[in-house]
Design an enzyme around this catalytic site. Structure first.
Site, mmCIF file in Angstrom:
data_model
loop_
_atom_site.group_PDB
_atom_site.id
_atom_site.type_symbol
_atom_site.label_atom_id
_atom_site.label_comp_id
_atom_site.label_asym_id
_atom_site.label_seq_id
_atom_site.Cartn_x
_atom_site.Cartn_y
_atom_site.Cartn_z
ATOM 1 N N LYS A 181 -5.455 -9.676 -6.295
ATOM 2 C CA LYS A 181 -6.615 -9.936 -5.445
ATOM 3 C C LYS A 181 -7.817 -9.086 -5.863
ATOM 4 O O LYS A 181 -7.637 -7.919 -6.217
ATOM 5 C CB LYS A 181 -6.216 -9.584 -3.996
ATOM 6 C CG LYS A 181 -7.236 -9.946 -2.956
ATOM 7 C CD LYS A 181 -6.833 -9.426 -1.573
ATOM 8 C CE LYS A 181 -7.251 -7.986 -1.376
ATOM 9 N NZ LYS A 181 -7.430 -7.575 0.023
ATOM 10 N N LYS A 212 0.821 -1.220 0.000
ATOM 11 C CA LYS A 212 0.000 0.000 0.000
ATOM 12 C C LYS A 212 0.847 1.259 0.000
ATOM 13 O O LYS A 212 0.494 2.258 -0.614
ATOM 14 C CB LYS A 212 -0.978 0.001 1.182
ATOM 15 C CG LYS A 212 -2.063 -1.042 1.014
ATOM 16 C CD LYS A 212 -3.344 -0.693 1.738
ATOM 17 C CE LYS A 212 -4.428 -1.676 1.292
ATOM 18 N NZ LYS A 212 -5.659 -1.621 2.003
ATOM 19 N N LYS A 270 -11.912 -4.061 -3.273
ATOM 20 C CA LYS A 270 -12.949 -3.027 -3.392
ATOM 21 C C LYS A 270 -12.349 -1.664 -3.686
ATOM 22 O O LYS A 270 -13.055 -0.763 -4.107
ATOM 23 C CB LYS A 270 -13.842 -3.002 -2.148
ATOM 24 C CG LYS A 270 -13.136 -2.706 -0.838
ATOM 25 C CD LYS A 270 -14.165 -2.617 0.265
ATOM 26 C CE LYS A 270 -13.859 -3.482 1.470
ATOM 27 N NZ LYS A 270 -12.612 -3.138 2.162
HETATM 28 P P1 ATP Z 1 -9.097 -3.212 0.000
HETATM 29 O O1 ATP Z 1 -9.644 -3.617 -1.307
HETATM 30 O O2 ATP Z 1 -9.443 -1.838 0.375
HETATM 31 O O3 ATP Z 1 -7.669 -3.594 0.167
HETATM 32 P P2 ATP Z 1 -10.301 -5.509 0.948
HETATM 33 O O4 ATP Z 1 -11.388 -5.717 -0.023
HETATM 34 O O5 ATP Z 1 -9.092 -6.364 0.911
HETATM 35 O O6 ATP Z 1 -9.880 -4.022 1.032
HETATM 36 P P3 ATP Z 1 -10.661 -5.700 3.781
HETATM 37 O O7 ATP Z 1 -11.617 -4.873 4.492
HETATM 38 O O8 ATP Z 1 -9.221 -5.393 3.964
HETATM 39 O O9 ATP Z 1 -11.053 -5.692 2.281
HETATM 40 O O10 ATP Z 1 -10.911 -7.217 4.095
HETATM 41 C C1 ATP Z 1 -12.049 -7.714 4.736
HETATM 42 C C2 ATP Z 1 -11.982 -9.217 4.767
HETATM 43 O O11 ATP Z 1 -12.224 -9.730 3.450
HETATM 44 C C3 ATP Z 1 -10.629 -9.770 5.186
HETATM 45 O O12 ATP Z 1 -10.818 -10.942 5.937
HETATM 46 C C4 ATP Z 1 -9.960 -10.067 3.887
HETATM 47 O O13 ATP Z 1 -8.958 -11.038 4.024
HETATM 48 C C5 ATP Z 1 -11.135 -10.573 3.071
HETATM 49 N N1 ATP Z 1 -10.911 -10.380 1.650
HETATM 50 C C6 ATP Z 1 -10.737 -9.208 1.018
HETATM 51 N N2 ATP Z 1 -10.569 -9.380 -0.287
HETATM 52 C C7 ATP Z 1 -10.632 -10.720 -0.504
HETATM 53 C C8 ATP Z 1 -10.514 -11.534 -1.670
HETATM 54 N N3 ATP Z 1 -10.305 -11.022 -2.851
HETATM 55 N N4 ATP Z 1 -10.631 -12.869 -1.507
HETATM 56 C C9 ATP Z 1 -10.860 -13.413 -0.305
HETATM 57 N N5 ATP Z 1 -10.971 -12.699 0.837
HETATM 58 C C10 ATP Z 1 -10.853 -11.375 0.758
#
Ligand code: ATP
Ligand code: LTN
Length: 330
Positions: A198, A112, A201
């Protein structure tokens, strides 16, 4: 006594299918047998640029989506992080028991912060560096046994364990040591347009992720235009066929089918058949979630659930913080 779990999603944008499969679905499944704490991680959302109005909408949407996805207030304490002041309080104490080196080694920080030049840190909010200590506080306040998360969070839970052990050794028993729960399949759903990344969002390309609130026709189109390959075989091989493997993973998790059964089902079929099947199962899920969401989003029931969640969480959190303060001499 039931074992306790906690998890959360950061309100940096729209909750995605990746969040659902990696985190929310696990937690919904856990609530039958565990005492569940699930919160909206709004303080964590301050680590990236945000608009106050949008942030407020994201927070309410996240809480409504937890319920819409199947979390039940009878078995889960659902609350908003910033409404339980102890999170930030304990986060500070923990940050004073964590080294810069430990935080700088976090993969997510390195990704990040994307430090390229010596003075690059000028533009990075300090919260990006210190956020794992706030996350550790989120977990350690509640004496939880298990933290269900996606794979990207494993390192943060390890750090949480290290901080807790260090403080227990120095001051006497304060914290329960938690473990992470990461699924075999679905722990990392990939971006539909770049399946080596990955699904996120905060991605700049909305075609790469499916929001749980996407119109079903939009979601269907995103799946239809997902990147695959030219091998023309439906096989789970993340290294050589990341796009196809990602679609298979989504299908297998949402259908509750083993990967080998999914491979058999699509054996000899073309990618169009796979995409249609994935789109069907995803759209069925989105339709259910969105119907539930519509009932909840403007309801006073949602306010009542969050108020009760805040009260339950605050009670435990204030007891734990009082113990920490006492043990460390405050
Ligand atoms: P950002 O996109 O802003 O990095 P994020 O979508 O990764 O955020 P978080 O709020 O950091 O979301 O994660 C919330 C939960 O969802 C965590 O347990 C994270 O590991 C899981 N998660 C997020 N993205 C994925 C993904 N692509 N696949 C599986 N699990 C995910
Ligand atoms: N940023 C976290 C969300 C989160 C979390 C937590 C998850 C904040 N605090 C405590 C589990 C437990 C993430 O998963 N990316």
């Amino acid at each position: 006594m039931k074992k306790r779990i906690i998890s959360a999603i950061t309100t940096t944008g729209k909750i995605t299918l990746g969040n659902y499969i990696g985190a929310i679905k696990q937690i919904v499944d856990y609530q039958k047998d565990y005492e569940v704490f699930m919160f909206v991680a709004d303080l964590h959302a301050l680590t990236t640029p945000f608009e106050p109005k949008q942030l407020q909408e994201n927070i309410r949407h996240a809480a409504a989506l937890y319920l819409a996805c199947g979390l039940k207030p009878e078995s889960a304490t659902i609350f908003i992080q910033s409404q339980v002041k102890e999170h930030a309080n304990l986060g500070w104490v923990l940050s004073c028991h964590t080294t810069m080196g430990e935080l700088q080694r976090m993969t997510q920080f390195k990704d990040k912060a994307n430090i390229k030049t010596a003075n690059g840190t000028e533009k990075i909010p300090t919260g990006i560096l210190t956020y794992p200590t706030l996350m550790a506080a989120d977990i350690l306040l509640y004496d939880v046994d298990i933290v269900p998360v996606g794979r990207d969070q494993k390192q943060h839970i390890e750090l949480t364990r290290n901080i807790a052990t260090r403080m227990n050794n120095k001051y006497g028993e304060i914290f329960k040591i938690p473990t992470e729960s990461i699924q075999k399949h679905g722990a990392k759903i990939m971006d539909l347009q770049d399946p080596t990344k990955k699904m996120s969002k905060s991605s700049s390309n909305a075609k790469g992720y499916i929001s749980l609130l996407d119109d079903v026709n939009v979601a269907r189109k995103k799946i239809a235009s997902a990147i695959t390959d030219s091998l023309n075989q439906v096989k789970f091989d993340p290294e050589n066929q990341p796009g196809v493997s990602n679609l298979l993973t989504i299908y297998s998790v949402l259908k509750n089918m083993s990967m080998s059964d999914c491979e058999k089902q699509f054996q000899g079929q073309n990618y169009g058949v796979l995409k249609t099947a994935v789109a069907d199962v995803v759209c069925e899920l989105l339709t259910t979630i969105q119907n539930n969401f519509k009932q909840l989003i403007n309801s006073s029931k949602l306010d009542d659930i969050l108020k009760e969640g805040q009260q339950t969480a605050s009670k435990l959190a204030s007891q734990k913080l009082a113990l920490v303060y006492k043990k460390i001499g405050l």
